[in-house]
Design an enzyme around this catalytic site. Sequence first.
Site, mmCIF file in Angstrom:
data_model
loop_
_atom_site.group_PDB
_atom_site.id
_atom_site.type_symbol
_atom_site.label_atom_id
_atom_site.label_comp_id
_atom_site.label_asym_id
_atom_site.label_seq_id
_atom_site.Cartn_x
_atom_site.Cartn_y
_atom_site.Cartn_z
ATOM 1 C CG PHE A 79 65.678 75.375 49.647
ATOM 2 C CD1 PHE A 79 64.327 75.472 49.955
ATOM 3 C CD2 PHE A 79 66.294 76.475 49.063
ATOM 4 C CE1 PHE A 79 63.609 76.630 49.672
ATOM 5 C CE2 PHE A 79 65.582 77.632 48.785
ATOM 6 C CZ PHE A 79 64.230 77.711 49.085
ATOM 7 C CE LYS A 80 64.003 78.022 46.174
ATOM 8 N NZ LYS A 80 64.043 78.990 45.099
ATOM 9 C CG ASP A 81 67.429 69.635 44.093
ATOM 10 O OD1 ASP A 81 66.978 69.914 42.965
ATOM 11 O OD2 ASP A 81 68.635 69.701 44.375
ATOM 12 C CB THR A 135 62.986 77.981 41.583
ATOM 13 O OG1 THR A 135 62.729 78.194 42.971
ATOM 14 C CG2 THR A 135 61.733 77.413 40.950
#
Length: 494
Positions: A109-111, A144
């Site tokens: 989800f950090k993308d 991250t």
Amino acid sequence: MQFISTRGKSSAANAAEAISKGIADDGGLFVPVSFPDLSEKLADMADMNYADRAALVIGSFLTEYDKRELSSACVKAYGQFEDGDAAPLVKTDDGMFILELFHGPTLAFKDIALTLLPYLLRAGSDIYGVKEEILILTATSGDTGKAALEGFKDREGVKIMVFYPSEGVSDMQKLQMSTQEGKNVRVLAVSGNFDDCQTAVKKAFADAELKAALKKEGVVTSSANSINFGRLVPQIAYYFSSYADLLSSGEIAAGEKVNFVVPTGNFGNILAGYYAKRMGLPVNKLICASNSNNVLTEFFGTGTYNARRKFYKTMSPSMDILISSNLERLIFEFSGRDSELTEKRMAELREKGVYSVSEQELGAMKEIFYADCCGEEECLDSISEFFEEYGYVADPHTAVAVNAMYKYKERYKDDRCCIVVSTASPYKFPSSVYFALTGKEEADAFRAADMLYKHTAYPVPQQILSLKKKTPRFTEVISGKDVEKAVLSFAAEK
């Protein structure tokens, strides 16, 4: 829009300065002076694609950024995701949905934020007038780091250093980072856990002598962690987007409240949900899901944050965190934006490892937040049972959230629409997921991925397949006390 520090000793900054600096000069975190109200825009969002929704949400904070450039940057960033959809919503049952945030370049989800942050940082630095080279310093618990490395690799005028706990990430996460390409990147493992990495990096940001030495090299520092508002603000968008998808599909009526279940360690992901609520999103409960490192569960239960506890290395390593940096932003809000009190509490955490909020503050938090946790066996059971029930392959972080969702539903008999925020592909943790589904151990991550595919027919992402052919570039392990020395050495390289 103006931003202020949670600790109150830095002057107000606009969005460009806040994102360029990453962290306030007083060591506090930048927060907006107010929250824009987007409640009247929800119907419009239902007819938008993800990039347009994101540009609307992000632009409501970053008012000095050029709207057309921001929109174009969102289109470019989210065009990198599978099928061009950064945040698909998958229905598993009536009233139950999985918000899949792992279809980007690094399968996490950090993308969502880190494909866009390079634009936000460079544009913000240009607006703010930064002429020096920017050195991004990032501590990571697994996801991250790779997302930041991929986002910033070979960007002009930027270097990036990532620090991760040497034995605190999965084999796939470590391989993703250690094989990173790019001329402007450096990856270092740090002896200890994520909190050791994060503490060392924060110390580097606060070191006046290091700042002066870097300045002589023509370098200034910034952050790609969620302490940087530029990392946080893109995450708000997917909460609005998932609600808009429910509206457009007729699953809910306009104004109907929903619950979000969020696996979280550093508290940035769920804080974005809280910010969305402050902006008018109809949120009923934000369910904070933790693994065995249950410091947040205890905090929302008792009002005391106590980091003096045993640290557990788990199969959900991105949540193996005892010091949740973004919680500072939340307690700042619930203290009535009392910066002096917030600074005092952060000093108590730093010096004693513990602080408490008042009963009134805790009561107000409980109106919005519910917190629960699960151990390793429960996590394995959740992966297995969810697959058996719905044919859905959940990674260990998502499984922690699923576990918390069921506990919440059982306790409160709440049948509102519930969205589980899924943060990573199961193929980033194939050994754990394969064991959960079959009871068979396979230590080799690539063999485990192959066996997981044969068992579930869920395709192995190309990003994982390509890793098998890569040779690690970065294998050095350092101690936390050597982080600043490594930063200066990398900055001096031309």
